[in-house]
Design a protein around this motif. Structure first.
Motif, PDB file in Angstrom:
ATOM      1  N   MET A   1       0.842  -1.155   0.000  1.00  0.00           N
ATOM      2  CA  MET A   1       0.000   0.000   0.000  1.00  0.00           C
ATOM      3  C   MET A   1       0.896   1.229   0.000  1.00  0.00           C
ATOM      4  O   MET A   1       1.679   1.440   0.902  1.00  0.00           O
ATOM      5  CB  MET A   1      -0.887  -0.021   1.252  1.00  0.00           C
ATOM      6  N   ASP A   2       0.798   2.057  -1.022  1.00  0.00           N
ATOM      7  CA  ASP A   2       1.627   3.241  -1.134  1.00  0.00           C
ATOM      8  C   ASP A   2       0.930   4.442  -0.523  1.00  0.00           C
ATOM      9  O   ASP A   2      -0.270   4.638  -0.686  1.00  0.00           O
ATOM     10  CB  ASP A   2       1.930   3.545  -2.610  1.00  0.00           C
ATOM     11  N   PRO A   9       5.642   8.019   5.688  1.00  0.00           N
ATOM     12  CA  PRO A   9       5.375   6.582   5.812  1.00  0.00           C
ATOM     13  C   PRO A   9       4.012   6.313   6.446  1.00  0.00           C
ATOM     14  O   PRO A   9       3.490   7.120   7.211  1.00  0.00           O
ATOM     15  CB  PRO A   9       6.508   6.082   6.712  1.00  0.00           C
ATOM     16  N   ALA A  10       3.458   5.174   6.115  1.00  0.00           N
ATOM     17  CA  ALA A  10       2.172   4.764   6.698  1.00  0.00           C
ATOM     18  C   ALA A  10       2.364   4.526   8.194  1.00  0.00           C
ATOM     19  O   ALA A  10       3.418   4.075   8.626  1.00  0.00           O
ATOM     20  CB  ALA A  10       1.674   3.493   6.020  1.00  0.00           C
ATOM     21  N   PRO A  11       1.353   4.813   9.010  1.00  0.00           N
ATOM     22  CA  PRO A  11       1.480   4.578  10.446  1.00  0.00           C
ATOM     23  C   PRO A  11       1.656   3.091  10.754  1.00  0.00           C
ATOM     24  O   PRO A  11       1.125   2.241  10.049  1.00  0.00           O
ATOM     25  CB  PRO A  11       0.161   5.093  11.015  1.00  0.00           C
ATOM     26  N   THR A  12       2.419   2.799  11.794  1.00  0.00           N
ATOM     27  CA  THR A  12       2.656   1.407  12.179  1.00  0.00           C
ATOM     28  C   THR A  12       2.072   1.095  13.550  1.00  0.00           C
ATOM     29  O   THR A  12       2.200  -0.030  14.025  1.00  0.00           O
ATOM     30  CB  THR A  12       4.162   1.087  12.185  1.00  0.00           C
ATOM     31  N   SER A  13       1.451   2.073  14.196  1.00  0.00           N
ATOM     32  CA  SER A  13       0.860   1.832  15.508  1.00  0.00           C
ATOM     33  C   SER A  13      -0.337   2.746  15.709  1.00  0.00           C
ATOM     34  O   SER A  13      -0.572   3.670  14.915  1.00  0.00           O
ATOM     35  CB  SER A  13       1.894   2.077  16.614  1.00  0.00           C
ATOM     36  N   ASP A  98      -2.031  -3.833   6.174  1.00  0.00           N
ATOM     37  CA  ASP A  98      -1.970  -2.565   6.906  1.00  0.00           C
ATOM     38  C   ASP A  98      -2.163  -2.906   8.384  1.00  0.00           C
ATOM     39  O   ASP A  98      -3.254  -2.788   8.933  1.00  0.00           O
ATOM     40  CB  ASP A  98      -3.046  -1.600   6.421  1.00  0.00           C
ATOM     41  N   ALA A  99      -1.081  -3.371   9.023  1.00  0.00           N
ATOM     42  CA  ALA A  99      -1.135  -3.831  10.414  1.00  0.00           C
ATOM     43  C   ALA A  99      -0.515  -2.783  11.323  1.00  0.00           C
ATOM     44  O   ALA A  99       0.552  -2.248  11.034  1.00  0.00           O
ATOM     45  CB  ALA A  99      -0.395  -5.156  10.554  1.00  0.00           C
ATOM     46  N   ARG A 100      -1.203  -2.528  12.435  1.00  0.00           N
ATOM     47  CA  ARG A 100      -0.735  -1.514  13.380  1.00  0.00           C
ATOM     48  C   ARG A 100      -0.709  -2.077  14.791  1.00  0.00           C
ATOM     49  O   ARG A 100      -1.694  -2.651  15.251  1.00  0.00           O
ATOM     50  CB  ARG A 100      -1.635  -0.293  13.320  1.00  0.00           C
ATOM     51  N   ASN A 101       0.396  -1.890  15.453  1.00  0.00           N
ATOM     52  CA  ASN A 101       0.564  -2.329  16.834  1.00  0.00           C
ATOM     53  C   ASN A 101      -0.208  -1.395  17.758  1.00  0.00           C
ATOM     54  O   ASN A 101      -0.133  -0.177  17.635  1.00  0.00           O
ATOM     55  CB  ASN A 101       2.060  -2.307  17.179  1.00  0.00           C
ATOM     56  N   VAL A 102      -0.957  -1.964  18.700  1.00  0.00           N
ATOM     57  CA  VAL A 102      -1.650  -1.159  19.706  1.00  0.00           C
ATOM     58  C   VAL A 102      -0.639  -0.852  20.813  1.00  0.00           C
ATOM     59  O   VAL A 102      -0.203  -1.754  21.533  1.00  0.00           O
ATOM     60  CB  VAL A 102      -2.890  -1.879  20.271  1.00  0.00           C
TER      61      VAL A 102
END
Length: 120
Positions: A1-2, A9-13, A98-102
Motif C-alpha cells: 500500500m503506497d 510513511p504509513a502509520p505502524t501503531s 496494513d497492520a498496526r501495533n496497539v
C-alpha cells in the motif's frame, strides 16, 4: 500500500484511545487481532477481537496464518504490553497487510479506556 506523495510513511501503531474511537465508528471496518494466549483473554479482553496466539505467526503454519489476514482493511494487533503484537504487526506488514501495533497493549487499554477492568 503506497502513501500519497509527500504523506510520509504509513502509520505502524495506534494508541488505545485511537483504537477505541475506531472501534466505536460503525463505518470503520478495522479488524482487532489479539495475539495473546487464550488464558490471557479470559482475564480481560476487548469484545469482537479475533484471538490468534502470537506463536501461530512464528510456527510452521505462519505463512497460512499471515495469508489469512485481510489486505483490504486495517488490522490492529494487540497483546499484553506491545512486544508480541509489534512483532506480529511487522510480519503482517511485510506481506502487505496494513497492520498496526496497539501501543502498550491491553494494559494501556485498561489504563486509558476502561479503567477498573482486571489486569494481570
Amino acid at each position: 500500500m503506497d502513501a500519497p506523495a509527500g504523506a510520509g510513511p504509513a502509520p505502524t501503531s495506534l494508541t488505545p484511545r485511537e483504537l477505541a474511537a475506531r472501534l466505536a465508528d460503525a463505518d470503520d471496518d478495522l479488524l482487532l487481532l489479539d495475539v495473546r494466549e487464550d488464558w490471557e483473554t479470559q482475564i480481560v479482553g476487548i469484545d469482537g477481537a479475533r484471538v490468534v496466539p502470537s506463536g501461530v505467526y512464528a510456527g510452521p503454519g505462519a505463512g497460512a496464518a499471515l495469508a489469512d489476514l485481510p489486505r483490504d482493511r486495517t488490522v490492529a494487533v494487540l497483546c499484553k504490553v506491545g512486544g508480541r503484537s509489534d512483532r506480529v504487526a511487522s510480519l503482517a506488514r511485510a506481506v502487505g497487510v496494513d497492520a498496526r501495533n496497539v501501543e502498550g497493549g491491553i494494559l494501556a487499554w485498561v489504563r486509558d479506556v476502561e479503567p477498573g477492568r482486571p489486569t494481570y
